[in-house]
Design a protein around this motif. Structure first.
Motif, short mmCIF file in Angstrom:
data_model
loop_
_atom_site.label_atom_id
_atom_site.label_comp_id
_atom_site.label_asym_id
_atom_site.label_seq_id
_atom_site.Cartn_x
_atom_site.Cartn_y
_atom_site.Cartn_z
N TYR A 14 0.86 -1.18 0.00
CA TYR A 14 0.00 0.00 0.00
C TYR A 14 0.90 1.23 0.00
N LYS A 15 0.76 2.07 -1.02
CA LYS A 15 1.56 3.30 -1.10
C LYS A 15 0.92 4.35 -0.20
N GLN A 16 1.71 4.89 0.71
CA GLN A 16 1.21 5.91 1.63
C GLN A 16 0.99 7.21 0.86
N ASP A 17 -0.16 7.79 1.05
CA ASP A 17 -0.44 9.06 0.40
C ASP A 17 -0.34 10.18 1.42
N GLY A 18 0.16 11.30 1.01
CA GLY A 18 0.24 12.44 1.91
C GLY A 18 1.66 12.79 2.27
N ASP A 19 1.81 13.54 3.33
CA ASP A 19 3.09 14.06 3.76
C ASP A 19 3.87 13.02 4.55
N ALA A 20 4.96 13.46 5.11
CA ALA A 20 5.80 12.59 5.93
C ALA A 20 4.98 11.99 7.07
N LEU A 21 5.45 10.86 7.59
CA LEU A 21 4.73 10.19 8.67
C LEU A 21 4.59 11.12 9.87
N ILE A 22 3.37 11.21 10.37
CA ILE A 22 3.05 12.06 11.52
C ILE A 22 2.11 11.28 12.44
N ASP A 23 1.89 11.79 13.63
CA ASP A 23 0.96 11.17 14.57
C ASP A 23 -0.42 11.05 13.93
N GLY A 24 -0.99 9.88 13.95
CA GLY A 24 -2.31 9.66 13.38
C GLY A 24 -2.29 9.34 11.89
N TYR A 25 -1.12 9.13 11.32
CA TYR A 25 -0.99 8.87 9.89
C TYR A 25 -1.45 7.46 9.55
N GLU A 26 -2.24 7.32 8.50
CA GLU A 26 -2.74 6.02 8.07
C GLU A 26 -1.60 5.19 7.49
N VAL A 27 -1.42 3.98 7.99
CA VAL A 27 -0.35 3.12 7.47
C VAL A 27 -0.90 1.91 6.72
N TRP A 28 -2.19 1.66 6.76
CA TRP A 28 -2.74 0.55 5.98
C TRP A 28 -4.21 0.78 5.75
N SER A 29 -4.66 0.49 4.53
CA SER A 29 -6.07 0.56 4.18
C SER A 29 -6.34 -0.48 3.11
N GLU A 30 -7.33 -1.33 3.33
CA GLU A 30 -7.69 -2.33 2.34
C GLU A 30 -9.20 -2.46 2.33
N LEU A 31 -9.80 -2.55 1.15
CA LEU A 31 -11.25 -2.65 1.01
C LEU A 31 -11.66 -4.11 0.83
N TYR A 32 -12.80 -4.48 1.42
CA TYR A 32 -13.38 -5.82 1.30
C TYR A 32 -14.83 -5.66 0.92
N GLU A 33 -15.41 -6.70 0.34
CA GLU A 33 -16.85 -6.69 0.14
C GLU A 33 -17.43 -8.01 0.62
#
Length: 109
Positions: free
Chosen positions: A67-86
């Protein structure tokens, strides 16, 4: 011109062991890597996962998901994983099926 480095979260799946009831225990693990591309991140992740599996005497599943991280440099509260399921389930039923059905409960020593 050099490509910029980006952060990638890579998920690997391991066979952790077998409990006393003969049931398999698995570990799903997400590790961050800084790389110029998905290919470079996967290469780094493959090496790291192989070392981790060897050090822990685990079996490693060959497929990894990155998963490619989107956004700025890693900060507190930064999303490190997201995957969609159905699934044709309610939110609570999906949670129970995905996260509670196979929850590992370490045995008492």
């Amino acid at each position: 011109m050099s490509e910029s480095m980006e952060w990638f979260g890579v998920r690997s799946l391991y066979h952790f062991g077998v409990n006393s009831k003969g049931i398999n225990v698995f570990e799903e693990r997400v590790v961050l890597f800084r790389a110029k591309s998905f290919e470079e991140a996967h290469k780094k992740a493959e090496l790291e996962a192989e070392d981790y599996a060897k050090d822990c005497d685990f079996d490693l599943h060959p497929e990894q998901i990155a998963y490619k991280q989107d956004g700025d440099a890693l900060i507190d509260g930064y999303e490190v994983w997201s995957e969609l399921y159905e699934a044709d389930l309610t939110l609570n039923d999906f949670y129970r099926e995905r996260y509670e059905k196979y929850t590992y409960h370490p045995e008492n020593a």
